[in-house]
Structure formats: C-alpha cells, structure tokens
Design an enzyme around this catalytic site. Structure first.
Site, PDB file in Angstrom:
ATOM      1  N   ALA A 583       0.856  -1.187   0.000  1.00 42.45           N
ATOM      2  CA  ALA A 583       0.000   0.000   0.000  1.00 42.45           C
ATOM      3  C   ALA A 583       0.889   1.232   0.000  1.00 42.45           C
ATOM      4  O   ALA A 583       2.054   1.168   0.400  1.00 42.45           O
ATOM      5  CB  ALA A 583      -0.892  -0.002   1.228  1.00 42.45           C
ATOM      6  N   CYS A 584       0.340   2.347  -0.471  1.00 42.72           N
ATOM      7  CA  CYS A 584       1.060   3.615  -0.490  1.00 42.72           C
ATOM      8  C   CYS A 584       1.607   3.934   0.904  1.00 42.72           C
ATOM      9  O   CYS A 584       0.884   3.763   1.870  1.00 42.72           O
ATOM     10  CB  CYS A 584       0.092   4.704  -0.936  1.00 42.72           C
ATOM     11  N   PRO A 585       2.853   4.358   1.088  1.00 46.70           N
ATOM     12  CA  PRO A 585       3.854   4.712   0.096  1.00 46.70           C
ATOM     13  C   PRO A 585       4.823   3.568  -0.195  1.00 46.70           C
ATOM     14  O   PRO A 585       5.931   3.814  -0.662  1.00 46.70           O
ATOM     15  CB  PRO A 585       4.591   5.862   0.778  1.00 46.70           C
ATOM     16  N   GLY A 586       4.422   2.331   0.116  1.00 42.65           N
ATOM     17  CA  GLY A 586       5.322   1.191  -0.073  1.00 42.65           C
ATOM     18  C   GLY A 586       6.022   1.184  -1.427  1.00 42.65           C
ATOM     19  O   GLY A 586       7.256   1.084  -1.490  1.00 42.65           O
ATOM     20  N   ASP A 610      -1.121  -0.628  -5.847  1.00 43.42           N
ATOM     21  CA  ASP A 610      -1.743   0.488  -5.132  1.00 43.42           C
ATOM     22  C   ASP A 610      -2.389   1.427  -6.164  1.00 43.42           C
ATOM     23  O   ASP A 610      -1.710   1.896  -7.077  1.00 43.42           O
ATOM     24  CB  ASP A 610      -0.670   1.239  -4.328  1.00 43.42           C
TER      25      ASP A 610
END
Ligand SMILES: Cc1cc2nc3c(=O)[nH]c(=O)nc-3n(C[C@H](O)[C@H](O)[C@H](O)COP(=O)(O)OP(=O)(O)OC[C@H]3O[C@@H](n4cnc5c(N)ncnc54)[C@H](O)[C@@H]3O)c2cc1C
Length: 814
Positions: A583-586, A610
């Site tokens: 998921a963001c910011p992954g 994402d």
C-alpha cells in the site's frame, strides 16, 4: 416439499406468456413435475430462452459466436420438454372469466386462443424510452434481445462516437464493450454518480476507471431532447451542453410489462409491477407472475421491491411452477435481496442488500464501515486491493447490506455477504467466518473478517468512526501516513505525524481539541486512534482512508517514441521492481531504496497494485531526475516505466538535476526561522540537495534548550550564551514580541490551525535528509560549542556553503 411422493396435480393446462428467464425456467420445472400437463409458451419475439445478460459481450466481441447466446431454439426446447412454443406470438388479452389467453400470431397473421388452468405471466420489463423530441430517430437504440443486439452491432461499423445514456449495469457494460471496439464513448448519467444503486463513496474508483479509459463521463445531467442530423444525432442535455454522436444507446432503466395484467384487473404495485404472494400468485389465484414484471418482498426488512435480475427471475419461475403443481406443499419464494455485480474495465463493483442511502431514506437505524485489504495474501503475486463496505442494524448487529469494488475477488465477497444476509448473520458472525485460505486465494484474515472486526471495534466503542474529513476548525487532523505519502498527497489542514513516530510526538498535538486521525486506507488511523485514546486524547478515526475517499485520475503519459531521448548507456538492462501488494507509500519507498543503483540512461520498470501509484510514480520521477516513459494499467496492476536522466545538460532534465536549495539562516526570530524550514522542507519534497547554513544569530536555532553538562567557557562566552535565546522554545518573534506574549500567541494560533510546530518542521527536515550546517566561524565568534548543538548538525565553513550553492539553483538569505 418432500421428495417424489408428492400429490402432483396432473393434467393441468399451463400457459406461459414470455419465454426467456422466468418463463422458460417455469416450463422446464413444470415438465419435470408432470409428464401429463399441457404446457404452452407464447413469446412475442423470435427467440426463447436466450442469454440476454450476454448481449453486450457479443457486441463487444468477447462472446464471438452469436449462437452461443441462443441457449435453445424454439424447436430444440419444444422437443426437449415436449411443450408447445409459439414464437412471434403476442398475448393481447387475458379473459379471466373464460380462463383464456388471446394472442396474435404474427407468423400466420391471425388471432389464437389458449385456454388455461394456470397462467404464468413472465413478460419481463422493457427498456424505458422517454417521450421527447427526436427520440424516434432510428440511431437511438435500446438493448433487450438478440434483434436489438444485431441492430447495434450492424450500426457500429460506421460509428466513431457513441453516446450511452444511463450509467447503470447495462449502460456500463455497453460502455466497456464500446471502448474495447475503440469507439469514442460518451456516458451521460442523470444522478451525480455512476451505478446509482450503490453508494456514492463506493463508485468513485469506477468513475476514475472510466476516465482512465478515455470515457467522456457526464454526471448530474440528463437528456432534454435529440436533434437528428444528416450523419449524426445531437443530444441536448438539461445543462445546455450538447453531445454529437453517430449512435445513441438508451439504458435508463426498465418498466414492467404489466399492461395485460392491468387490463385483467390484477393488483399492481410499485411502478405498475404485478403484486404477488410468496408463491408468486397474483391477486387472481390461477394467475402467477414471475421475473422482472413482479414485485416481491425483500427478506431483510420485509419491504416490497422490484429487482430486475436474471437470478431471481429464474428461481421465481421455478417456485411458480412448484405451486401450480404441488399446491401448499410447494416451498415459498424467500424474497430478493438484489445481489448484483458489474465489470468496468479492470474493476468490478457490486452490491447486496441495502445501500446506505436506501437505509437512510427509509429511516432505518444502521451503522457502517468501509475497509480495504488485498484480495489474497499480499506477498503472493497478483495481490490487488479490494474495498468492502458493510452496513448493519444498530439494534442487533444483523447485516443489512454490503458493497465492494476491486480488481479481483469482488464476486466472492459479495456472495459471502449475500449468504450472510440471507442467513441473518451479524457483524460478530462475519468476524469469525471461516473462509477458504491459501495464499493464492485469500488471507488468514479475509477482508470480510476485517470488516467484521472493524464493525465490532465501532460497536464496542474501541473506535469512534469519522465518515468525512472535517473541514472546519473544531477538530484537528492528524495524518499518520508516512511522510513520503503526506508529501506526495497532503491532506489539507492536517499535520503529518507518521504512525511510527506518533508515540514520541504526542506533544505536537493539542490536547484541548478533538483529534481526527487520517491515513491511506483507514487501518493506520485506527491504530493511531487507539494510541491517542489511551493517552487521553478525544479522538475519532477517519473510516475508509483518503485513498478510498479521494482517488485521482491517472495522469495521461504518452508512450515516448524511440529516439526521443538520447541514451548514453544503451546497453544497460532495465531495473525491474515488483511492488504489488504494497500500500502507499510502499511502492515509492521501494523505488527510493533502489534509486542509487539506477545509472543514468538506465530504465526503471515498476509494477504496483496500489491504485494511487500511477500519480505517485509521476510525481516521484519528476522530483528525482527520472523521465516517465509510460504509465499503464492492466487488471489492476499499474506499470510505471521511466528512465534516469543523463547528467549532461543537453540530455538531462535540468530542472531535476539542479533542483534543491541552499538557505542561509542568519536570523533567530521564530517567524523567519519557521519560514526557512517550511521552504526547506518543501524544496526537499521536490528532490535535490537542500542545505541550511546557520550563521550568527541563526545558530541559536540549533542550540539545545538544556545544559547537558557544564560547559567550559570563559566569562564573555558565558555572558553571551546567557543573553542569547537557547533553543527553539526561546526564539523571539520579529514583530509584536511583547515580552514573549507574541511568541506564545503565535504558537497557540499555529497549533489551533493545525500548522506544524518548529520542532516538527525541524524533525521533518532531518528526516528528509536536509543538511543543517552550523557556520564554524560564527560559532567561534558567538562562543557556541559543538556540545551545545542538537544532534545531527554538521559544522562547516564558507567552502561548504559555496559548494552547496554551486550544486543548487536557489539560494536564500533569511
Ligand atoms: C442487456 C442485458 C444484460 C443483462 N445483464 C444481466 C446480468 O448480468 N445479470 C442479471 O442478473 N441480469 C441481467 N439482465 C437482466 C435479466 O436479463 C432479466 O432480469 C431477466 O431476463 C428477466 O427475466 P424475465 O423472464 O422476467 O423477462 P425477460 O427475460 O425480459 O423475458 C420476457 C419475454 O417476454 C416476452 N413478452 C413480453 N410481453 C409479451 C406478450 N404480451 N406476449 C408474448 N411474449 C411477451 C418478451 O418478448 C421477452 O422475450 C440483463 C438484461 C439485459 C437486457
């Protein structure tokens, strides 16, 4: 009904009007119950038992064979079931006294009469064609049967622009298929959302998906009239806007075909549908009605509903036949909850049971939660997010409705929720549903379980839900996403304290004001709300997360043509990163980790699931000296393709390579120092080197506010040190200082407006890698030693400053 030993009413004369879903299913069931019955189907059209749900997909070319849609020919079904089928034969009257159906046979152009003992009305519902100027133009089409389908298909070969009116299920299916055929598609919907049967918050991603696929989407506007032109049709919208197209497809809903029933004085209900009991009997016990024409009860709250769907029509036909032949031994129809789904390009969306707006309009007390999780284990390839909304009764926790969207697994979740609703399960049951799990299929905690957990957290008062991001000043917003996410997509008015730092930075949050925690998907904000609640804050958590609330259309990136960019090192193979499931910011963090490995001229290919990644990728590349070559999306996986720019000015993006700034902080006045950190942090978010050079009075900003050990200083140095402000809490205001009152007022005001504190800004600066350099010469002059400075400060001279200036294009003196 017990098995074979039932008393079956044989020798019945059964007449069925309408030979598709409900009609054909009733005929088949009737024959299985009685070999002796006389069964007759009257069908107005040319075909019986065809797959109307497949029509859009033959138009779009996904179902290649037309014959696949005609499940039976009249002859094959007549033979299989030993029944009489009259196609092109329209029932025109029901004589209830003589128990006779009068019909017109268009083949032989004559009237026919069909006596019945039992009659089933299964005439369905017809697409609405509102009366308005120009509506009769032959290029304005509807889609209900195979002939409509052929007509649309034939006309499409000469059409470039197609206007679809109505963004319900059929309208959206048509839009997708037309886009596959490379038509320019315009979609107009009267409501301010697509799929009006779903809640608005659950269709935003569908709307973005339509835009991303080039659909011209017009919401909140209706058709006022049509103006047929020689080659095109001009649609005039209520707003005054016009849309010119070669073909128009009307899909604005259906109207029960109940004229026969009305003329026969049968009881009619909602929008003139036919009222039936649980055995599908109309107000005349020898006449039944099933399918789109009938109004049934919903088993959730017992309200009367019309749900024009294929599944209910088929099952109702069966129940009607059972009751005709088995009488009160037949099992009743349990009602329709309206489980439906549609695919829109790479997304699917659907609903089961009640929506939020329906519950609200019927003043039913309910609670709700929206959660997002991957459809299967995040670490297994192909993980994509799936969003689920559930609604339950405030009184007893019973599930009342569910909605979902995502790229994969939506059907499974809707079906589980539909079963749960029918089974009268509660949110507690959901949290413990034992669903099949292995990494390619699901997660140990399926999104259904997670929805149950969240619902229980709300009812157990472990979490206070916040359904909208407050825009007024009454609550303070704390964005607990990682800094990278907050920088890329800031939440207006929020201070960013990443979840991982929250426990250490509690004193940056005003204890006298309610807090709303915000994150990307609603999970971290819940975690944060627990931390804050247990630390004495009044706190609520924003449900669903901002990625769900506020999705952004993908910025259009045109594929770069070969040779557009001069490559210095052609031989480098691209660096590929798989960030799916993160998921963001992954995904952005993953690129950041590898940024140093990428050589100039080398290409980077990143895959991520994402939904916000497309835009994040663009922003990140822009700020980090990468040129975006393309961003594409397929089946929910976004692929970003970029190339690291060369260092030479001819080929490089000069703006990126030389971005960054050098700031000389001379002042120790709070307002000026604040401004310098705001600028520095902003510049850091854009990428490049940032150096803050603290000199003379500015050095005080870097001083610790406590004496950690007695400092060995001479008298003058000690005097100087005492007179100067020690640390950021002691900094004066440049104007209206008022013996410290002004500073306190300024801090209070910034806090109440959720503006970041200087301490927070400095922490952000350090995290962002901004160099803070204390001027060695002025340290000497002011008698400040290294021990007095906060951690992480470098000591440098004028050469350091000039070197920093050379590397950056912005130099500021504050
Ligand atoms: C393009 C399209 C896509 C769809 N996709 C889906 C989907 O994906 N999922 C889903 O659940 N549902 C879908 N539906 C809806 C589903 O097809 C209907 O709910 C279902 O077919 C209703 O069945 P029915 O038997 O009541 O009526 P119909 O299937 O409409 O059959 C009624 C028949 O009665 C005939 N008739 C009417 N009046 C007379 C008369 N006086 N005399 C003789 N014959 C008469 C009509 O010609 C018609 O053939 C779709 C419908 C369409 C048109």
């Amino acid at each position: 009904m017990n098995s074979g030993d039932q008393k079956i009413q044989d020798n019945l004369r059964l007449v069925i009007i309408g030979g598709v879903a409900a009609g054909a299913s009733a005929a088949a069931r009737a024959r299985r119950l009685s070999e002796k019955a006389s069964i007759t189907i009257l069908e107005r059209g040319e075909d019986i038992s065809f797959a109307n749900c497949g029509l859009p997909y033959h138009i779009g070319g996904e179902i290649t064979e037309r014959s696949a849609l005609a499940i039976h020919t009249p002859e094959s079904l007549a033979e299989l079931l030993n029944i009489d089928i009259y196609v092109r034969t329209e029932a025109t009257q029901i004589d209830t006294n003589r128990k006779m159906v009068i019909a017109f046979d268009s083949n032989e152009k004559k009237e026919r009469q069909f006596p019945y003992d039992k009659l089933l009305l299964a005439p369905g519902a017809k697409p609405i064609r509102p009366s308005m100027p120009g509506i009769d133009d032959s290029r304005i089409m509807i889609l209900r049967n195979l002939q409509d389908m052929d007509r649309i298909k034939n006309n499409l070969s000469n059409a470039n622009d197609v206007l679809v009116i109505g963004a319900g299920f059929i309208g959206l299916e048509m839009v997708e298929m037309l886009a596959h055929l490379k038509k320019k598609v315009h979609l107009v919907e009267l409501q301010d959302q697509v799929l009006p049967i779903l809640d608005k918050d659950m269709v935003k991603h569908i709307q973005i998906e339509l835009l991303d696929n080039g659909v011209d989407l017009v919401l909140g506007d209706g058709i006022a009239s049509f103006e047929p032109k020689q080659k095109t049709v001009l649609a005039h919208l209520n707003s005054g806007k016009t849309i010119e197209s070669d073909l128009v497809i009307l899909s604005i809903g259906v109207q029960s075909e109940s004229k026969l029933a009305e003329d026969a004085n049968l009881e009619l209900g909602i929008r003139k549908s036919i009222v039936v009991n649980e055995y599908l009997q109309t107000s005349n016990p020898n006449i039944y009605a099933a399918g789109d024409v009938a109004e049934t009860a919903d088993p959730i709250l017992g309200h009367r509903v019309i749900v024009p769907l294929g599944g209910p029509a088929n099952r109702q036909g069966r129940v009607a036949a059972d009751h005709m032949f088995l009488g009160d031994k037949a099992r009743p129809y349990p009602g329709t909850i309206g489980t439906s789904i549609v695919r829109v390009f790479s997304l699917a969306a659907g609903i089961t049971g009640y929506s939020e707006k329906r519950l609200a309009s019927e003043s039913i007390k309910f609670q709700r939660v929206t959660v997002t999780a991957n459809q299967h284990a995040s670490y297994y390839p192909g993980a994509v997010p799936l969003t689920l909304k559930i609604l339950w009764s405030t009184e007893d926790g019973r599930l009342l409705g569910g909605q979902s969207y995502g790229c994969d697994g939506v059907d499974k979740r809707l079906d589980v929720l539909s079963t749960a609703i029918k089974g009268k399960l509660t949110i507690e049951d959901l949290s413990h549903l034992e669903l099949s799990y292995a990494p390619p299929f699901g997660s140990a905690r399926d999104v259904i379980n997670i929805a149950g957990f969240c619902a229980l957290n709300i009812t157990d008062k472990l979490m206070t839900p916040e359904y909208d991001i407050p825009t007024d000043d009454k609550k303070q917003l704390v964005d607990v996403r990682p800094k990278e996410s907050a920088d890329l997509h800031p939440v207006p008015g929020a201070i960013n304290i990443p979840m991982t730092e929250l426990r250490k930075r509690l004193d940056e949050i005003n204890r006298n004001k309610p807090v709303v925690t915000v994150c990307a998907l609603g999970k971290m904000s819940y975690f944060a709300s627990r931390v804050l609640k247990q630390n004495g804050f009044e706190v609520s958590s924003f449900i669903g997360g901002i990625n769900v609330k506020d999705p952004q259309p993908m910025q259009q990136i045109n594929e770069k043509k070969d040779g557009d960019i001069k490559m210095e090192e052609q031989a480098l193979s691209p660096l590929s990163l798989d960030a799916c499931g993160l998921a963001c910011p992954g995904p952005i963090m993953k690129i950041k980790e590898s940024l140093n490995q990428i050589k100039s001229g080398q290409e980077l290919i990143v895959k991520a699931s994402d939904p916000g990644f497309a835009n994040d990728f663009n922003a990140f590349c822009k700020a980090n000296g990468l040129e975006v070559l393309s961003v594409t999306k397929e089946k929910g996986i976004i692929t970003g393709h970029a190339k690291k720019m060369s260092q030479t000015p001819q080929t490089a993006n000069v703006e990126s390579v030389q971005s960054g700034a050098t700031l000389v902080v001379f002042s120790c006045e709070l307002d000026k120092v604040l401004a310098s950190f705001v600028i520095a942090n902003g510049a850091a978010a854009m990428g490049g080197d940032i150096t803050m050079f603290f000199t003379f009075w500015g050095l005080n900003v870097l001083r610790k506010d406590i004496n950690t050990k007695p400092l060995d200083k001479d008298f003058m140095d000690k005097m100087f040190g005492r007179m100067m402000p020690k640390g950021i809490d002691a900094l004066p205001l440049s104007r209206m200082h008022m013996a410290g009152m002004g500073t306190r007022m300024m801090k209070w005001r910034m806090n109440s407006k959720n503006l970041p504190s200087l301490e927070g800004l400095m922490a952000d600066a350090q995290k962002a890698g901004i160099r803070m350099v204390a001027c060695s010469m002025s340290m000497d002059a002011m008698g400040i030693t290294r021990d007095e400075l906060i951690d992480g400060v470098e000591i440098g001279g004028v050469a350091d400053f000039l070197d920093a200036c050379n590397r950056t294009k912005t130099n500021l003196f504050i």
